[in-house]
Design an enzyme around this catalytic site. Structure first.
Site, PDB file in Angstrom:
ATOM      1  N   GLU A 125       0.830  -1.198   0.000  1.00 52.72           N
ATOM      2  CA  GLU A 125       0.000   0.000   0.000  1.00 52.72           C
ATOM      3  C   GLU A 125       0.868   1.252   0.000  1.00 52.72           C
ATOM      4  O   GLU A 125       0.465   2.294  -0.532  1.00 52.72           O
ATOM      5  CB  GLU A 125      -0.944   0.009   1.207  1.00 52.72           C
ATOM      6  CG  GLU A 125      -2.018   1.094   1.122  1.00 52.72           C
ATOM      7  CD  GLU A 125      -3.133   0.901   2.126  1.00 52.72           C
ATOM      8  OE1 GLU A 125      -4.073   0.140   1.825  1.00 52.72           O
ATOM      9  OE2 GLU A 125      -3.066   1.509   3.212  1.00 52.72           O
ATOM     10  N   HIS A 165       5.126 -26.808   3.504  1.00 52.97           N
ATOM     11  CA  HIS A 165       4.198 -27.801   2.974  1.00 52.97           C
ATOM     12  C   HIS A 165       3.214 -27.189   1.990  1.00 52.97           C
ATOM     13  O   HIS A 165       2.214 -27.811   1.632  1.00 52.97           O
ATOM     14  CB  HIS A 165       3.446 -28.475   4.124  1.00 52.97           C
ATOM     15  CG  HIS A 165       4.345 -29.187   5.081  1.00 52.97           C
ATOM     16  ND1 HIS A 165       4.801 -30.476   4.869  1.00 52.97           N
ATOM     17  CD2 HIS A 165       4.917 -28.785   6.245  1.00 52.97           C
ATOM     18  CE1 HIS A 165       5.582 -30.841   5.862  1.00 52.97           C
ATOM     19  NE2 HIS A 165       5.675 -29.832   6.716  1.00 52.97           N
ATOM     20  N   LYS A 219     -13.792   2.045  -3.743  1.00 50.28           N
ATOM     21  CA  LYS A 219     -14.801   2.227  -2.689  1.00 50.28           C
ATOM     22  C   LYS A 219     -15.863   3.236  -3.131  1.00 50.28           C
ATOM     23  O   LYS A 219     -17.045   3.081  -2.804  1.00 50.28           O
ATOM     24  CB  LYS A 219     -14.123   2.678  -1.386  1.00 50.28           C
ATOM     25  CG  LYS A 219     -13.215   1.620  -0.785  1.00 50.28           C
ATOM     26  CD  LYS A 219     -12.778   1.973   0.616  1.00 50.28           C
ATOM     27  CE  LYS A 219     -11.822   3.120   0.662  1.00 50.28           C
ATOM     28  NZ  LYS A 219     -11.265   3.360   2.011  1.00 50.28           N
TER      29      LYS A 219
END
EC number: 5.3.1.9
Length: 549
Positions: free
Chosen positions: A358, A389, A513
């Site tokens: 960001e 893993h 947004k």
């Protein structure tokens, strides 16, 4: 700032050096220099920074320092710590470092005593923490608070969550049984699951939002408020007993219903992703106590002073940042994995993803020009033993170069803090340490780390030459964690200076947004058609609306 970074002499010298070094393998570099670790590690306080497994040699750092000097790093550092408007797009200073100043240090900005304001808020935090942790803070029906829910998103969630999880072993002996929870997702899944298991009579909510207008946070807060009112009724003083607000917008907190006595303040010069040191860190202080929170601040301040005063050759943030520039821009490696080998640090990769991407995920420089070079790499990661893993297969034998940061404390389980035997837990920590060292070694050296590697089939060979750094903490404590976080904050700043970008704004977060407002109106039936919708969005909306009919 010039827009021709890639044509500057220091940049060109580094590119030429990289071309000469690109054919060298880390196994060869280690074989040729028995003292490589001695010359390519640095220490500060509780941290050891080993960068000997990076693909560089004795010529690399001086060339990187030339680039830093050419880009004015020293001058930019002075501006940062002087309170200058280093966030030019918003006309603001970036003074997160002031949040961790000792009480006796002066800090005046535009005629205001900044540190006096900070210390006043810390004292208010202290008062709240003492009341809640001692059982003096009571719910509306008189029960002591047993659970605290922090409602926030982004920097108001990731930082406090990460530190609270990391310092679970740092709670004082015979501590308060207070439980701290976090809710951030806008879909309500986290808050609904939490509320189902909480006692409304004994739950305190912290609404953390710098602007107090973030829809994600306010939606979760409204759900929490509705739950309390349904469970307890609209009792007198309900909000005063069960809600605290942390924001730079006092009037909006008042409008929501949070009285001044329950408000903690932020300042415009505190960026969200740099705010855990402020009252946004209230969940941390509630979890580990105010003394622990002040130790966290002290560790960060020590790193601030190290960054400000230490010559670049021994300066951990400068080295970490410049080595990242070397990998991204000179070696062309655009992926970076953060791999803590301690389960308490499970949220650290998520926190650093926001801090780095960001901040420096930008393609326009300070002059307003599109850059013609890579900036922030893709950052991701998880706990190292789990990652082994999952995606280590790609690290070891995939086609993509990836840089890695291995992070691990040298010591753990020194005292009997758990019901299990200390010896058993120490054995597990030793297993984590061994795996951390083995994985970084194999990534660097490849087949040179494997006995009789030349007898193995190709699908069991290891190319190695994957660069990594190791950050070894003496122990994971509030102080060492504070220093570690501040180290990465300053790394981000160093890289922003080299890349000529502003790390303190985030316009890329905002427009999506805003566009969502119209989509929400369409979903809720307030408008029949989304203005200017593309075919994909229109088709998806039609399907959503058909399902809700």
């Amino acid at each position: 700032m010039s827009s021709s970074l890639t044509h500057k002499p220091a940049w060109q010298a580094l590119m030429q050096h990289a071309a000469e070094l690109r054919s060298s393998h880390l196994a060869e570099l280690f074989a040729a220099d028995a003292g490589r670790f001695d010359s390519l590690h640095r220490t500060f306080g509780p941290l050891l920074f080993d960068f000997s497994k990076q693909r560089l040699d004795a010529r690399t750092l001086p060339l990187l320092f030339d680039l830093a000097a050419e880009q004015g790093l020293a001058e930019h550092m002075s501006e940062l710590f002087s309170g200058a408007a280093v966030n030019p797009s918003e006309g603001r200073a970036a003074m997160h470092w002031a949040l961790r100043l000792p009480a006796e240090h002066g800090c005046v900005l535009a005629g205001e005593d900044i540190n006096a304001q900070v210390q006043a808020q810390l004292q208010r935090m202290d008062d709240i923490v003492q009341k809640v942790r001692s059982g003096q803070w009571r719910g509306a029906t008189g029960e002591a608070i047993t659970d605290v829910v922090n409602i926030g998103v982004g920097g108001s969630d990731l930082g406090p969550l990460m530190v609270t999880e990391a310092l679970t072993d740092s709670r004082p002996a015979n501590d308060s049984p207070l439980r701290v929870h976090f809710a951030s997702t806008m879909d309500g899944s986290q808050v609904s699951q939490l509320l189902g298991g909480l006692n409304p009579h004994a739950t305190l909510f912290i609404i953390s939002s710098k602007s107090f207008s973030t829809i994600d946070t306010l939606s979760n807060a409204a759900t929490a408020r509705g739950w309390l009112e349904r469970e307890l009724g609209e009792l007198p003083g309900l909000l005063a007993c069960h809600f605290i607000g942390v924001s730079a917008a006092a009037e909006r907190m008042m409008e929501w219903g949070i009285a001044p006595a329950n408000q903690l303040a932020l300042w415009e010069w505190v960026g969200g992703r740099f705010s855990l040191w402020s009252a946004i860190g209230l969940p941390i202080a509630l979890s580990i106590g105010m003394a622990g929170f002040r130790e966290l601040l002290a560790g960060a301040h020590a790193m601030d002073e190290h960054f400000r005063q230490t010559p670049w050759a021994d300066n951990l943030p400068v080295l970490l940042g410049l080595i990242g520039i070397w990998n991204t821009n000179m070696l062309g490696i655009n992926a970076h994995a953060v791999l803590p080998y301690d389960g308490r640090l499970k949220e650290l990769p998520n926190y650093l993803e926001q801090l780095e991407m960001e901040s420096n995920g930008k393609s326009v420089n300070l002059a307003g020009d599109t850059v013609d070079y890579a900036t922030c790499p893709i950052v991701w990661g998880t706990i190292g033993p789990n990652a082994q893993h999952a995606f280590y297969q790609l690290l070891h034998q995939g086609t993509e170069p990836v840089t890695c940061d291995f992070i691990v404390p040298a010591r753990r389980y020194r005292e009997a803090q758990h019901s299990l035997a200390v010896a058993e837990l120490r054995a597990q920590h030793e297993l984590a340490l061994a795996n951390c060292l083995a994985q970084s070694r194999l990534l660097a050296l490849g087949d040179a780390a494997v006995e009789d590697a030349d007898t193995l089939p190709r699908n069991r060979r290891y190319r190695g030459n994957q660069p990594s750094s190791t950050l070894l903490l003496d122990e994971l404590t509030p102080y060492s964690l504070g220093a570690l976080i501040a180290l990465y904050e300053h790394k981000v700043f160093v890289q922003s200076v080299i890349w000529e970008i502003n790390p303190f704004d985030q316009w890329g977060v905002e427009m999506g947004k805003r566009i969502a407002v119209d989509a929400l109106a369409c979903i809720r039936g307030d408008i029949k058609r989304l203005p200017g919708a593309d075919a994909s969005t229109a088709g998806l909306l039609a399907r959503i609306m058909a399902g809700s009919a």
